[in-house]
Motif scaffolding. Structure first.
Motif, PDB file in Angstrom:
ATOM      1  N   LEU A   1       4.505  -0.492  -9.562  1.00 44.69           N
ATOM      2  CA  LEU A   1       4.136   0.624  -8.690  1.00 44.69           C
ATOM      3  C   LEU A   1       2.692   1.064  -8.878  1.00 44.69           C
ATOM      4  O   LEU A   1       2.004   1.418  -7.917  1.00 44.69           O
ATOM      5  CB  LEU A   1       5.071   1.809  -8.937  1.00 44.69           C
ATOM      6  CG  LEU A   1       6.519   1.645  -8.472  1.00 44.69           C
ATOM      7  CD1 LEU A   1       7.372   2.810  -8.967  1.00 44.69           C
ATOM      8  CD2 LEU A   1       6.592   1.545  -6.955  1.00 44.69           C
ATOM      9  N   GLU A   2       2.201   1.047 -10.117  1.00 42.72           N
ATOM     10  CA  GLU A   2       0.853   1.553 -10.362  1.00 42.72           C
ATOM     11  C   GLU A   2      -0.238   0.652  -9.785  1.00 42.72           C
ATOM     12  O   GLU A   2      -1.410   1.037  -9.756  1.00 42.72           O
ATOM     13  CB  GLU A   2       0.611   1.760 -11.863  1.00 42.72           C
ATOM     14  CG  GLU A   2       0.665   0.509 -12.705  1.00 42.72           C
ATOM     15  CD  GLU A   2       2.024   0.315 -13.344  1.00 42.72           C
ATOM     16  OE1 GLU A   2       2.068  -0.208 -14.478  1.00 42.72           O
ATOM     17  OE2 GLU A   2       3.038   0.672 -12.712  1.00 42.72           O
ATOM     18  N   HIS A   3       0.144  -0.528  -9.292  1.00 39.58           N
ATOM     19  CA  HIS A   3      -0.833  -1.434  -8.699  1.00 39.58           C
ATOM     20  C   HIS A   3      -0.846  -1.358  -7.163  1.00 39.58           C
ATOM     21  O   HIS A   3      -1.546  -2.140  -6.520  1.00 39.58           O
ATOM     22  CB  HIS A   3      -0.566  -2.867  -9.143  1.00 39.58           C
ATOM     23  CG  HIS A   3      -0.722  -3.064 -10.624  1.00 39.58           C
ATOM     24  ND1 HIS A   3      -0.039  -4.029 -11.335  1.00 39.58           N
ATOM     25  CD2 HIS A   3      -1.480  -2.395 -11.537  1.00 39.58           C
ATOM     26  CE1 HIS A   3      -0.366  -3.959 -12.603  1.00 39.58           C
ATOM     27  NE2 HIS A   3      -1.237  -2.977 -12.757  1.00 39.58           N
ATOM     28  N   LEU A   4      -0.085  -0.436  -6.605  1.00 37.02           N
ATOM     29  CA  LEU A   4      -0.108  -0.256  -5.146  1.00 37.02           C
ATOM     30  C   LEU A   4      -1.499   0.196  -4.696  1.00 37.02           C
ATOM     31  O   LEU A   4      -2.150   1.006  -5.352  1.00 37.02           O
ATOM     32  CB  LEU A   4       0.935   0.784  -4.731  1.00 37.02           C
ATOM     33  CG  LEU A   4       2.396   0.322  -4.819  1.00 37.02           C
ATOM     34  CD1 LEU A   4       3.338   1.529  -4.789  1.00 37.02           C
ATOM     35  CD2 LEU A   4       2.724  -0.641  -3.686  1.00 37.02           C
ATOM     36  N   GLN A   5      -1.949  -0.339  -3.573  1.00 33.74           N
ATOM     37  CA  GLN A   5      -3.294  -0.045  -3.064  1.00 33.74           C
ATOM     38  C   GLN A   5      -3.270   1.174  -2.146  1.00 33.74           C
ATOM     39  O   GLN A   5      -2.260   1.480  -1.518  1.00 33.74           O
ATOM     40  CB  GLN A   5      -3.843  -1.260  -2.315  1.00 33.74           C
ATOM     41  CG  GLN A   5      -3.937  -2.523  -3.161  1.00 33.74           C
ATOM     42  CD  GLN A   5      -4.273  -3.740  -2.329  1.00 33.74           C
ATOM     43  OE1 GLN A   5      -4.888  -3.648  -1.264  1.00 33.74           O
ATOM     44  NE2 GLN A   5      -3.877  -4.914  -2.807  1.00 33.74           N
ATOM     45  N   ASP A   6      -4.400   1.827  -2.056  1.00 34.47           N
ATOM     46  CA  ASP A   6      -4.511   3.022  -1.222  1.00 34.47           C
ATOM     47  C   ASP A   6      -4.858   2.658   0.224  1.00 34.47           C
ATOM     48  O   ASP A   6      -5.830   1.941   0.468  1.00 34.47           O
ATOM     49  CB  ASP A   6      -5.586   3.955  -1.794  1.00 34.47           C
ATOM     50  CG  ASP A   6      -5.741   5.240  -0.976  1.00 34.47           C
ATOM     51  OD1 ASP A   6      -4.734   5.677  -0.383  1.00 34.47           O
ATOM     52  OD2 ASP A   6      -6.855   5.790  -0.938  1.00 34.47           O
ATOM     53  N   ASP A   7      -4.072   3.159   1.154  1.00 36.81           N
ATOM     54  CA  ASP A   7      -4.367   3.031   2.586  1.00 36.81           C
ATOM     55  C   ASP A   7      -4.537   4.439   3.147  1.00 36.81           C
ATOM     56  O   ASP A   7      -3.545   5.143   3.371  1.00 36.81           O
ATOM     57  CB  ASP A   7      -3.226   2.310   3.307  1.00 36.81           C
ATOM     58  CG  ASP A   7      -3.488   2.140   4.806  1.00 36.81           C
ATOM     59  OD1 ASP A   7      -4.546   2.599   5.286  1.00 36.81           O
ATOM     60  OD2 ASP A   7      -2.627   1.555   5.489  1.00 36.81           O
TER      61      ASP A   7
ATOM     62  N   THR B   1       0.808  -1.220   0.000  1.00 36.17           N
ATOM     63  CA  THR B   1       0.000   0.000   0.000  1.00 36.17           C
ATOM     64  C   THR B   1       0.842   1.271   0.000  1.00 36.17           C
ATOM     65  O   THR B   1       2.031   1.255   0.318  1.00 36.17           O
ATOM     66  CB  THR B   1      -0.922   0.048   1.230  1.00 36.17           C
ATOM     67  OG1 THR B   1      -0.121   0.238   2.413  1.00 36.17           O
ATOM     68  CG2 THR B   1      -1.743  -1.226   1.363  1.00 36.17           C
ATOM     69  N   VAL B   2       0.176   2.353  -0.340  1.00 38.76           N
ATOM     70  CA  VAL B   2       0.690   3.713  -0.172  1.00 38.76           C
ATOM     71  C   VAL B   2      -0.482   4.582   0.270  1.00 38.76           C
ATOM     72  O   VAL B   2      -1.633   4.158   0.232  1.00 38.76           O
ATOM     73  CB  VAL B   2       1.274   4.299  -1.492  1.00 38.76           C
ATOM     74  CG1 VAL B   2       2.575   3.651  -1.865  1.00 38.76           C
ATOM     75  CG2 VAL B   2       0.257   4.217  -2.620  1.00 38.76           C
ATOM     76  N   GLY B   3      -0.187   5.799   0.667  1.00 42.73           N
ATOM     77  CA  GLY B   3      -1.237   6.778   0.929  1.00 42.73           C
ATOM     78  C   GLY B   3      -1.430   7.599  -0.344  1.00 42.73           C
ATOM     79  O   GLY B   3      -0.543   8.377  -0.708  1.00 42.73           O
ATOM     80  N   LYS B   4      -2.545   7.417  -1.016  1.00 42.57           N
ATOM     81  CA  LYS B   4      -2.738   8.083  -2.306  1.00 42.57           C
ATOM     82  C   LYS B   4      -2.792   9.606  -2.157  1.00 42.57           C
ATOM     83  O   LYS B   4      -2.442  10.333  -3.093  1.00 42.57           O
ATOM     84  CB  LYS B   4      -4.019   7.564  -2.974  1.00 42.57           C
ATOM     85  CG  LYS B   4      -3.885   6.132  -3.507  1.00 42.57           C
ATOM     86  CD  LYS B   4      -2.864   6.042  -4.626  1.00 42.57           C
ATOM     87  CE  LYS B   4      -2.708   4.629  -5.188  1.00 42.57           C
ATOM     88  NZ  LYS B   4      -3.867   4.149  -5.944  1.00 42.57           N
ATOM     89  N   LEU B   5      -3.196  10.098  -0.984  1.00 39.62           N
ATOM     90  CA  LEU B   5      -3.174  11.540  -0.756  1.00 39.62           C
ATOM     91  C   LEU B   5      -1.743  12.058  -0.823  1.00 39.62           C
ATOM     92  O   LEU B   5      -1.470  13.116  -1.414  1.00 39.62           O
ATOM     93  CB  LEU B   5      -3.794  11.887   0.599  1.00 39.62           C
ATOM     94  CG  LEU B   5      -3.724  13.369   1.025  1.00 39.62           C
ATOM     95  CD1 LEU B   5      -4.474  14.238   0.024  1.00 39.62           C
ATOM     96  CD2 LEU B   5      -4.276  13.556   2.432  1.00 39.62           C
ATOM     97  N   GLU B   6      -0.827  11.314  -0.242  1.00 36.82           N
ATOM     98  CA  GLU B   6       0.585  11.710  -0.274  1.00 36.82           C
ATOM     99  C   GLU B   6       1.126  11.676  -1.702  1.00 36.82           C
ATOM    100  O   GLU B   6       1.920  12.536  -2.101  1.00 36.82           O
ATOM    101  CB  GLU B   6       1.402  10.793   0.637  1.00 36.82           C
ATOM    102  CG  GLU B   6       2.831  11.253   0.831  1.00 36.82           C
ATOM    103  CD  GLU B   6       3.513  10.610   2.017  1.00 36.82           C
ATOM    104  OE1 GLU B   6       4.750  10.521   1.997  1.00 36.82           O
ATOM    105  OE2 GLU B   6       2.810  10.199   2.964  1.00 36.82           O
ATOM    106  N   VAL B   7       0.700  10.682  -2.467  1.00 32.49           N
ATOM    107  CA  VAL B   7       1.101  10.610  -3.880  1.00 32.49           C
ATOM    108  C   VAL B   7       0.601  11.841  -4.630  1.00 32.49           C
ATOM    109  O   VAL B   7       1.331  12.449  -5.418  1.00 32.49           O
ATOM    110  CB  VAL B   7       0.552   9.327  -4.539  1.00 32.49           C
ATOM    111  CG1 VAL B   7       0.846   9.324  -6.047  1.00 32.49           C
ATOM    112  CG2 VAL B   7       1.168   8.085  -3.894  1.00 32.49           C
TER     113      VAL B   7
END
Length: 206
Positions: A127-133, A22-28
């Motif tokens: 990378l583009e398949h990382l999920q949003d947390d 996961t990543v934080g999509k807001l941070e992205v």
């Protein structure tokens, strides 16, 4: 005999493999916004001075150990090539041994959006398949707001995300992020959080 490999290398961003789920999509999104505001020379300088720590794994695939948010932001902004700093060559290991070494070295974080641990094959291949947390977004924003200090502990932001996961409801996080951030700041200064990396609260007197 293993051949020596250069430490600093150039690689295609789309071919890099994550070491987390996961990543934080807001941070992205914030990193994308910052990138879009840079001029051509500033972008060139930023890429020249910013490298991704990486491990060379089986089948000559590169696994990045950090900066997943920045990497995804660059990919979404159309950047093709980045610099890697090769930390270790583990390409000669079989996949099972490779992931065992990665795990024991704290180079992988196989935890999903619910905070539970998954099998290594759940880690996205790109990378583009990382999920949003969203809780990771909250942890990142809290650090920028001074709620805790940046720390060298591996995946420290995820530890903070998990701390908030059962203390701040997903409804508040989804519908009123600022309210969630205010609550997170209060929780971050509490005695409950003193075990977390970068805690900046005050130790209570006995």
């Amino acid at each position: 005999m293993l051949h020596a490999r250069p430490q600093l290398i150039s690689a295609k961003l789309e071919k890099l493999h994550p070491t987390q789920i996961t990543v934080g999509k807001l941070e992205v999104a914030l990193k994308r916004k910052h990138w879009s505001e840079l001029g051509k020379k500033e972008r060139t300088a930023a890429l020249a001075s910013h490298w991704f720590p990486a491990i060379l794994g089986p089948e000559e695939k590169y696994y990045i150990l950090d900066h997943h948010h920045f990497g995804l932001a660059l990919l979404e902004e159309g950047v093709k090539t980045v610099s890697l700093m090769l930390q270790k060559d583990l390409s000669w290991l079989n996949p099972v041994k490779f992931w065992t070494v990665m795990d024991h070295s704290q180079w992988v974080h196989p935890y999903g959006t619910d905070g539970t641990r998954h099998e290594f094959n759940a880690i996205p291949k790109h990378l583009e398949h990382l999920q949003d947390d969203p809780y990771r977004s909250l942890a990142g924003e809290l650090r920028r707001a001074g709620g805790y200090a940046k720390d060298v502990t591996p995946f420290s932001e995820f530890l903070w995300a998990d701390f908030f996961r059962n203390r701040i409801s997903s409804d508040i996080l989804d519908h009123d992020f600022n309210k969630a951030l205010v609550k997170a700041k209060k929780l971050a200064a509490s005695q409950e959080a003193r075990y977390l990396p970068g805690w900046v609260g005050v130790i209570a007197a006995l």
